[in-house]
Design an enzyme around this catalytic site. Structure first.
Site, mmCIF file in Angstrom:
data_model
loop_
_atom_site.group_PDB
_atom_site.id
_atom_site.type_symbol
_atom_site.label_atom_id
_atom_site.label_comp_id
_atom_site.label_asym_id
_atom_site.label_seq_id
_atom_site.Cartn_x
_atom_site.Cartn_y
_atom_site.Cartn_z
ATOM 1 N N GLU A 83 -24.933 16.363 42.237
ATOM 2 C CA GLU A 83 -24.078 16.020 41.106
ATOM 3 C C GLU A 83 -23.290 17.206 40.556
ATOM 4 O O GLU A 83 -22.168 17.036 40.063
ATOM 5 C CB GLU A 83 -24.929 15.417 39.975
ATOM 6 C CG GLU A 83 -25.456 14.023 40.254
ATOM 7 C CD GLU A 83 -24.388 12.950 40.100
ATOM 8 O OE1 GLU A 83 -23.231 13.292 39.771
ATOM 9 O OE2 GLU A 83 -24.699 11.773 40.317
ATOM 10 N N SER A 343 -78.290 -15.347 18.673
ATOM 11 C CA SER A 343 -79.579 -14.647 18.621
ATOM 12 C C SER A 343 -79.453 -13.138 18.744
ATOM 13 O O SER A 343 -80.475 -12.449 18.802
ATOM 14 C CB SER A 343 -80.492 -15.155 19.752
ATOM 15 O OG SER A 343 -80.786 -16.527 19.579
#
Length: 680
Positions: A83, A343
C-alpha cells in the site's frame, strides 16, 4: 476522470509546495482534524485474555481495539510494502507515488495504481470523504500532512488497523480476522495476511463470503507482489496459493453470553472486562448443556456454575443451553433465577446440628410418621425406614429426619447460616417455617454453589467472584471445620450415578415440589459445580429427579473440568471418629424438640459463662458450670465433646482456643443447653 483527478491532486500538491514554507506550515497547522478517539467494541475476555464475547459499536459496526504489536508482523510488512512503501519516511503525501500513478494513468488511459498513502487513507476513513472527488482528495492530503505532524507513524498505522473496511459492518483487521478466520490476528499465515491486505482496496467487491472469485484473484496479486518485493520466498508464495480462501463469514465469539451481559450492565463504562472464566471449559460445558437438553423436550432448560472454592473464582457459568428466544426461554439466565432448592439445604441443616451438639453422623434418628403442629411432611417416596444413623438419613435424603433436626435447631438458625454464607434467599411470610428445610425458600443456582463452596472450604464463606482481583478476604464462619468435614465425608459416601466413576465426589441432589427443579451440586478438594434442570416458567417436568437427571450431568461436568478429582482434606484433629456405641450417651440417639421438652425434670442451663459473655481463657482451660438437669453431663465446644460423663456441676475444659465458641451441655436425659461466648 480518475486520471484527471490524479493530475489535479499532483498539481495541487506542487502548488502547495510552491508556497512559502512558513505559509504552508501555518496552513497545515490550522487544519481542523476529525475526532481521533475511536469508539471500539466492548469486549469480555477470560482470565488468559481470550475473547469470550464482543459487542458492536453504537452504529452497529464491529471495530475491535488492537495495538500494532498484537498483529502478525508478516501482515504489517506485506501491508506497507503493497500500500505505501515509503510510509515510514514520507510526511503524509508521497509525491513520487502520485507522479507514478499519474504517468501510468496517462499511458494506459485508466488508473493502474493509486497514489494515496496509508496516512491519506486514514484521513479518508476518519472523515468518510470518499475516494474520487477532487476536493475530497485535496482535503485528504491536507489532513494527512496534519496527522503526520500530530501523531507518530505507529499511531497512524494503528488508526488504519482500526478503520480499514473489510465488507459489511466489519472495520479493522482484528474484526476481519475473527470474521474470516475465527482467530486473533497475532498469528496469520501468508495467505491470510495477503487476503486482509487485499480486501480494503474494494471491500464490498472482494468480500470472500460474497465475491469469492474476486477475493481469490486479489489475494494472488498481493502474494505475487510480496514475492517480488522479497517479503515471501517463492516456496512460501506457492504454498500460500494452495491455502483455501474462506467462503463464509464466521460468527463472533459469544461464550458465556448471560454472564457477559451481566458484567457489562454492572460496569457499562468499561471497554474491556477481564473475567475469571476459562474459555475452553466454558465452551465445553456449553456444548455439554446443548447435548443434554437435546433429548429432554422443547421446554426443559439447564444451567451450570463452576467455581474454585479456594479462591471463590467462577470458572464457568452456563445460563442456558442456548442463548436464543425459543420455547426454552434461552435468554433467561437460570444461574440467577430464584428456584426451590429441594433437598440441597439438608447438608447445612445436619452440619448445624453437629455444631450445636444435637447429633453426630453416627447418632441414631427416627424416620417415622410425625407431625409438627399442623405441618405433616412426608418422605419423597412416602416410605419409612425406622431408626437409622444420621449419616444414612442424609445420604438417603429423608425428609422426616431432616425436619426433626431443623425443628430442634429452629428455622431462624438455618436462615442465619444462609446469611453468613452470603446467600440471598426469599421465603414467603414474615416467619418462615419448617418447610424451608425441604425447599420452601427461593435461592439461585449461583448462590447454592457459593453455599457448598463454604462447606468445601471447611465451613468458611467466601463470596464468588468473576473478576481477577487477587486473594479475597474470607467471610464468616458458617460451620466449624469438624462439622464441614463430617458433611463432606457423608456426601462423599453417596453412590455415583450408573456409569459414573467411583471417585468419592461429595455431592447432593435435590428435587423440588412438583418436579419443577432438579439439582445436583458437588465438590472435591478444589472445585465445586452446581447443575440445575427444569423449565424457566416454573411448570412441572413429570418424572424429573435430581438423582436421575442432574447428577449424571454433574459427573460429566467434572470429567470435562479435570481428569482426576482433587482429594478431600483429612479430618480435623478434633473430629470424633467413633461408632455409635462409643459416642457419649446423649449423642447416641437424637432427641427431637418435643422429646426434650417432655423429658423428666428441668433441663440443664449453662450457669457460667453466661450467654454473650467475654471471658478470659486461663492457661489451664475454661471453668464452666451447669445448673439444673441430671448428671452425668457432657460438655461440648462447637460440637466437639471436651468432657464426658462429668458427675460434678463444675468442669474445666481444655483444648480451647481464643475467639467465639458455642458451649453445649447435655444431661443424662439428652436435654441440652447452649451459650455462645468469646474467649480472650
Amino acid at each position: 476522470m480518475k486520471s484527471a483527478g490524479f493530475i489535479f491532486t499532483l498539481a495541487a500538491g506542487l502548488w502547495l509546495a510552491a508556497l512559502g514554507r512558513d505559509q504552508w506550515s501555518d496552513w497545515v497547522d490550522a487544519t481542523q482534524l476529525p475526532p481521533l478517539a475511536l469508539e471500539t467494541s466492548v469486549e469480555v475476555k477470560d482470565r488468559t485474555g481470550t475473547l469470550l464475547r464482543a459487542y458492536t459499536v453504537s452504529d452497529g459496526r464491529w471495530r475491535l481495539a488492537i495495538q500494532g504489536a498484537e498483529v502478525d508482523d508478516g501482515y504489517l510488512r506485506m501491508l506497507v510494502a503493497y500500500e505505501d512503501k515509503r510510509f515510514w519516511t514520507h510526511s503524509g503525501v508521497d509525491l513520487w507515488a502520485m507522479a507514478r500513478a499519474v504517468k501510468q494513468a496517462a499511458l494506459n488511459g485508466r488508473v493502474i495504481s493509486g497514489g494515496s498513502t496509508l496516512t491519506m487513507q486514514v484521513a479518508r476513513l476518519l472523515e468518510d470523504s470518499g475516494t474520487g472527488a477532487l476536493d475530497g482528495k485535496f482535503r485528504q492530503m491536507r489532513v494527512a500532512w496534519a496527522l503526520e505532524r500530530r501523531l507518530t507513524k505507529d499511531q497512524i498505522l494503528q488508526l488504519y488497523l482500526h478503520l480499514a473496511p473489510f465488507g459489511g459492518n466489519l472495520e479493522g483487521v482484528r474484526a476481519a480476522s475473527f470474521a474470516y478466520f475465527g482467530k486473533e490476528p497475532r498469528r496469520l499465515t501468508p495467505a491470510e495476511s495477503a487476503l486482509l491486505v487485499a480486501i480494503p482496496q474494494a471491500p464490498e467487491s472482494r468480500r470472500p463470503d460474497r465475491a469469492h472469485g474476486r477475493a481469490v484473484a486479489a489475494r494472488e496479486k498481493v502474494l505475487a507482489r510480496a514475492m517480488r518485493d522479497g517479503i515471501l520466498a517463492q516456496d512460501q508464495s506457492v504454498a500460500a496459493l494452495t491455502e483455501p480462501v474462506p467462503h463464509i463469514r464466521r460468527a463472533f465469539p459469544a461464550l458465556a453470553p448471560h454472564f457477559a451481559d451481566r458484567v457489562v450492565a454492572e460496569d457499562p463504562a468499561a471497554r474491556v472486562h477481564v473475567l475469571t472464566l476459562q474459555a475452553g471449559l466454558q465452551k465445553s460445558l456449553e456444548a455439554l448443556a446443548k447435548d443434554v437438553i437435546a433429548g429432554q423436550g422443547e421446554r426443559v432448560q439447564l444451567a451450570m456454575v463452576v467455581a474454585d472454592h479456594g479462591s471463590g473464582e467462577v470458572l464457568a457459568s452456563v445460563g442456558s443451553a442456548a442463548f436464543q428466544a425459543d420455547h426454552r426461554q434461552g435468554f433467561v439466565d437460570m444461574t440467577q433465577a430464584l428456584r426451590s432448592p429441594g433437598s440441597t439445604l439438608k447438608p447445612l441443616i445436619y452440619g448445624l446440628s453437629f455444631d450445636q451438639g444435637l447429633g453426630h453422623p453416627e447418632t441414631m434418628i427416627d424416620d417415622r410418621p410425625m407431625r409438627f403442629g399442623t405441618y405433616a411432611p412426608q418422605n419423597f417416596d412416602r416410605m419409612f425406614r425406622g431408626t437409622l444413623r444420621m449419616r444414612e438419613a442424609l445420604q438417603l435424603s429423608l425428609n422426616l429426619p431432616a425436619v426433626q433436626v431443623l425443628d430442634a435447631l429452629g428455622p431462624a438458625k438455618l436462615l442465619s447460616a444462609l446469611d453468613k454464607s452470603g446467600v440471598k434467599w426469599h421465603a414467603p411470610g414474615d416467619q418462615p417455617g419448617l418447610a424451608i428445610g425441604l425447599g420452601g425458600v427461593g435461592i439461585s443456582l449461583e448462590d447454592m454453589v457459593q453455599l457448598y463452596a463454604a462447606i468445601a472450604r471447611g465451613g468458611v464463606s467466601l463470596p464468588l467472584t468473576h473478576t481477577m482481583q487477587g486473594q479475597q478476604e474470607p467471610g464468616q464462619r458458617v460451620l466449624t471445620a469438624v462439622a464441614a468435614w463430617q458433611i463432606t465425608d457423608i456426601l462423599a459416601g453417596l453412590a455415583p450415578p450408573p456409569g459414573a466413576p467411583q471417585n468419592r465426589l461429595a455431592y447432593k441432589t435435590g428435587t423440588s415440589y412438583g418436579h419443577r427443579d432438579a439439582w445436583a451440586i458437588g465438590y472435591d478438594g478444589r472445585h465445586v459445580i452446581g447443575v440445575w434442570m427444569g423449565r424457566p416458567d416454573g411448570t412441572p417436568v413429570p418424572g424429573a429427579f435430581g438423582a436421575d437427571t442432574a447428577a449424571p450431568v454433574l459427573f460429566q461436568a467434572f470429567a470435562r473440568l479435570k481428569r482426576q478429582l482433587d482429594p478431600q482434606p483429612p479430618a480435623p484433629a478434633a473430629t470424633l471418629l467413633v461408632s455409635n456405641a462409643e459416642l457419649p450417651q446423649p449423642l447416641q440417639r437424637f432427641q427431637s424438640r418435643a422429646q426434650a421438652m417432655a423429658g423428666p425434670g428441668n433441663g440443664p442451663a449453662v450457669a457460667f459463662p453466661p450467654e454473650g459473655a467475654e471471658v478470659e481463657l486461663l492457661p489451664q482451660g475454661l471453668l464452666v458450670k451447669v445448673e439444673g438437669g441430671q448428671a452425668p453431663f457432657t460438655w461440648m465446644a462447637d460440637g466437639v465433646p471436651l468432657a464426658v460423663a462429668e458427675r460434678g456441676r463444675s468442669s474445666l475444659l481444655s483444648r480451647l482456643g481464643r475467639g467465639f465458641v458455642t458451649l453445649s451441655v447435655i444431661d443424662a436425659n439428652g436435654q441440652s443447653a447452649r451459650a455462645s461466648v468469646r474467649l480472650r
